[in-house]
Write a protein that holds these residues in place. Sequence first.
Motif, mmCIF file in Angstrom:
data_model
loop_
_atom_site.group_PDB
_atom_site.id
_atom_site.type_symbol
_atom_site.label_atom_id
_atom_site.label_comp_id
_atom_site.label_asym_id
_atom_site.label_seq_id
_atom_site.Cartn_x
_atom_site.Cartn_y
_atom_site.Cartn_z
ATOM 1 N N ALA A 136 0.823 -1.272 -0.086
ATOM 2 C CA ALA A 136 -0.161 -0.045 0.055
ATOM 3 C C ALA A 136 0.773 1.041 0.065
ATOM 4 O O ALA A 136 1.865 1.227 0.401
ATOM 5 N N ARG A 137 0.383 2.290 -0.572
ATOM 6 C CA ARG A 137 1.210 3.544 -0.528
ATOM 7 C C ARG A 137 0.045 4.566 -0.776
ATOM 8 O O ARG A 137 -1.167 4.529 -1.414
ATOM 9 N N GLU A 138 0.506 6.160 -0.696
ATOM 10 C CA GLU A 138 -0.466 7.100 -0.966
ATOM 11 C C GLU A 138 -0.427 7.018 -2.251
ATOM 12 O O GLU A 138 0.752 7.076 -3.091
ATOM 13 N N THR A 139 -1.426 7.375 -2.980
ATOM 14 C CA THR A 139 -1.608 7.281 -4.539
ATOM 15 C C THR A 139 -0.950 8.534 -5.293
ATOM 16 O O THR A 139 -1.065 9.590 -4.607
ATOM 17 N N THR A 140 -0.175 8.331 -6.120
ATOM 18 C CA THR A 140 0.292 9.121 -6.836
ATOM 19 C C THR A 140 0.112 8.805 -8.628
ATOM 20 O O THR A 140 0.004 7.737 -8.736
ATOM 21 N N TYR A 185 9.402 11.431 6.868
ATOM 22 C CA TYR A 185 8.718 11.084 5.493
ATOM 23 C C TYR A 185 7.244 10.935 5.711
ATOM 24 O O TYR A 185 6.752 10.447 6.598
ATOM 25 N N SER A 186 6.577 12.017 5.089
ATOM 26 C CA SER A 186 5.144 11.930 5.201
ATOM 27 C C SER A 186 4.582 13.135 4.023
ATOM 28 O O SER A 186 5.242 13.268 3.276
ATOM 29 N N THR A 187 3.284 13.051 4.340
ATOM 30 C CA THR A 187 2.763 14.146 3.621
ATOM 31 C C THR A 187 2.182 15.108 4.758
ATOM 32 O O THR A 187 1.873 14.879 5.811
ATOM 33 N N SER A 202 12.272 17.324 5.917
ATOM 34 C CA SER A 202 11.317 16.501 5.503
ATOM 35 C C SER A 202 11.556 16.029 4.034
ATOM 36 O O SER A 202 12.315 16.668 3.403
ATOM 37 N N TRP A 203 10.797 14.827 3.909
ATOM 38 C CA TRP A 203 11.007 13.977 2.714
ATOM 39 C C TRP A 203 9.269 13.708 2.350
ATOM 40 O O TRP A 203 8.635 13.256 3.200
ATOM 41 N N LEU A 204 8.981 14.574 1.382
ATOM 42 C CA LEU A 204 7.756 14.902 1.056
ATOM 43 C C LEU A 204 7.176 13.378 0.019
ATOM 44 O O LEU A 204 7.770 13.474 -1.149
ATOM 45 N N ALA A 205 5.840 12.800 0.365
ATOM 46 C CA ALA A 205 5.421 11.945 -0.514
ATOM 47 C C ALA A 205 4.400 12.919 -1.504
ATOM 48 O O ALA A 205 3.888 13.704 -1.295
ATOM 49 N N GLY A 206 3.835 12.009 -2.680
ATOM 50 C CA GLY A 206 2.854 12.549 -3.147
ATOM 51 C C GLY A 206 3.032 13.172 -4.686
ATOM 52 O O GLY A 206 1.852 13.743 -5.331
ATOM 53 N N ALA A 207 4.348 13.531 -5.273
ATOM 54 C CA ALA A 207 4.103 14.390 -6.327
ATOM 55 C C ALA A 207 3.893 13.502 -7.497
ATOM 56 O O ALA A 207 4.002 12.244 -7.540
ATOM 57 N N LEU A 246 13.846 16.206 0.227
ATOM 58 C CA LEU A 246 13.590 15.098 -0.794
ATOM 59 C C LEU A 246 12.065 15.175 -1.114
ATOM 60 O O LEU A 246 11.128 15.353 -0.240
ATOM 61 N N VAL A 247 11.783 14.938 -2.266
ATOM 62 C CA VAL A 247 10.319 14.911 -2.697
ATOM 63 C C VAL A 247 10.325 13.565 -3.714
ATOM 64 O O VAL A 247 11.057 13.274 -4.388
ATOM 65 N N GLN A 248 9.224 12.653 -3.330
ATOM 66 C CA GLN A 248 8.971 11.608 -3.843
ATOM 67 C C GLN A 248 8.126 11.429 -4.923
ATOM 68 O O GLN A 248 6.946 12.200 -4.796
ATOM 69 N N TYR A 249 8.324 10.626 -6.061
ATOM 70 C CA TYR A 249 7.253 10.710 -7.186
ATOM 71 C C TYR A 249 7.394 8.994 -7.827
ATOM 72 O O TYR A 249 8.428 8.567 -7.446
ATOM 73 N N VAL A 250 6.418 8.649 -8.591
ATOM 74 C CA VAL A 250 6.704 7.234 -8.864
ATOM 75 C C VAL A 250 6.503 7.118 -10.485
ATOM 76 O O VAL A 250 6.033 7.906 -11.103
#
Length: 314
Positions: free
Chosen positions: A38-42, A243-245, A267-272, A295-299
């Motif tokens: 599971a993960r936050e949707t991107t 790491y979070s949103t 902060s390491w941001l998720a959701g890009a 950091l910013v995460q994308y998939v």
Amino acid sequence: MRTTLRVLVATGLTVGAALVAPTAAAAAAERPERETPARETTARETPGRETANRAAPVGYDVSYPQCRTELPDDAAFAVVGVNGGLATTPNRCLPEQWVWATEAGGDVPGQPPVQFYVNTANPGQVRDQVTTWPELGSNRYGVCDGGNTAACSYEYGVARAAGDVRIVLAAARELRSELGDEVPAEIDAVDDVSDLAGYRWWLDVETMNTWQVGGADAERNNRATLEGMADHFTALGGEVGIYSTGYQWGRIAGSVPAGSSLTGLDSWLAGADDRTDAARRCGREPLVDGGEVTLVQYVVDDLDHNRACTPAGS
């Protein structure tokens, strides 16, 4: 972060869902056999846009969902998950993924080539259904007596961080045993806790995990757990980040007071949506005062990519 999280006080959530009260089924929360990815949707980036951005260094984060899969060979830095989707379980592929991470290019200022991330949780409201809740200890919040208190929440965080360190040390021993002289020098040098000084540890804070709910006291207890983890890693000479949103962090930790040891963490941001969107999110407010978004995460194609918020990374 493409972590697998088990629900105890919170149901399986995506962005916009609400936290709910604990249920009798919560005891399954710490059982690894029930894990599901599971993960936050991107949104996925289109191949053309990613190709256009490949000139910039890219980092990746991996964990047990990538077990036995081929990992990219162009990592500028790598963040490896220590846990198997739950705060109490190990990532069974940590050893091999750690070896892969040592081959990262390391050409992004401010980003160590090898970093770790760890799952976080607080099952205090259903402590009678788990075996990991502490019954003693003293800290800034007072004496832990096994109750659902900030003092016990802090001790729970310390225990989780100590367990993560043991998992990493065990992985290093396993690799030395299996690879002998071929073990990467960086891993061969990790023999005890003192050898982990300087490593960066990211606290993975997501709503799809076990958290207390119900107002200011619940948020205080959740923060206490994260403080316990951060303090333990810091005491070992490690660097700590979150790491979070913004949405998830607010629901779990609430407003972080100035005296908290979480204040000032990066902060390491998720959701890009993609690398371009990640660059924009580098300019967002950090999760806590005094820190920076680094950091910013994308998939892309089901693999977590990370853009560093530095001149070299952008």
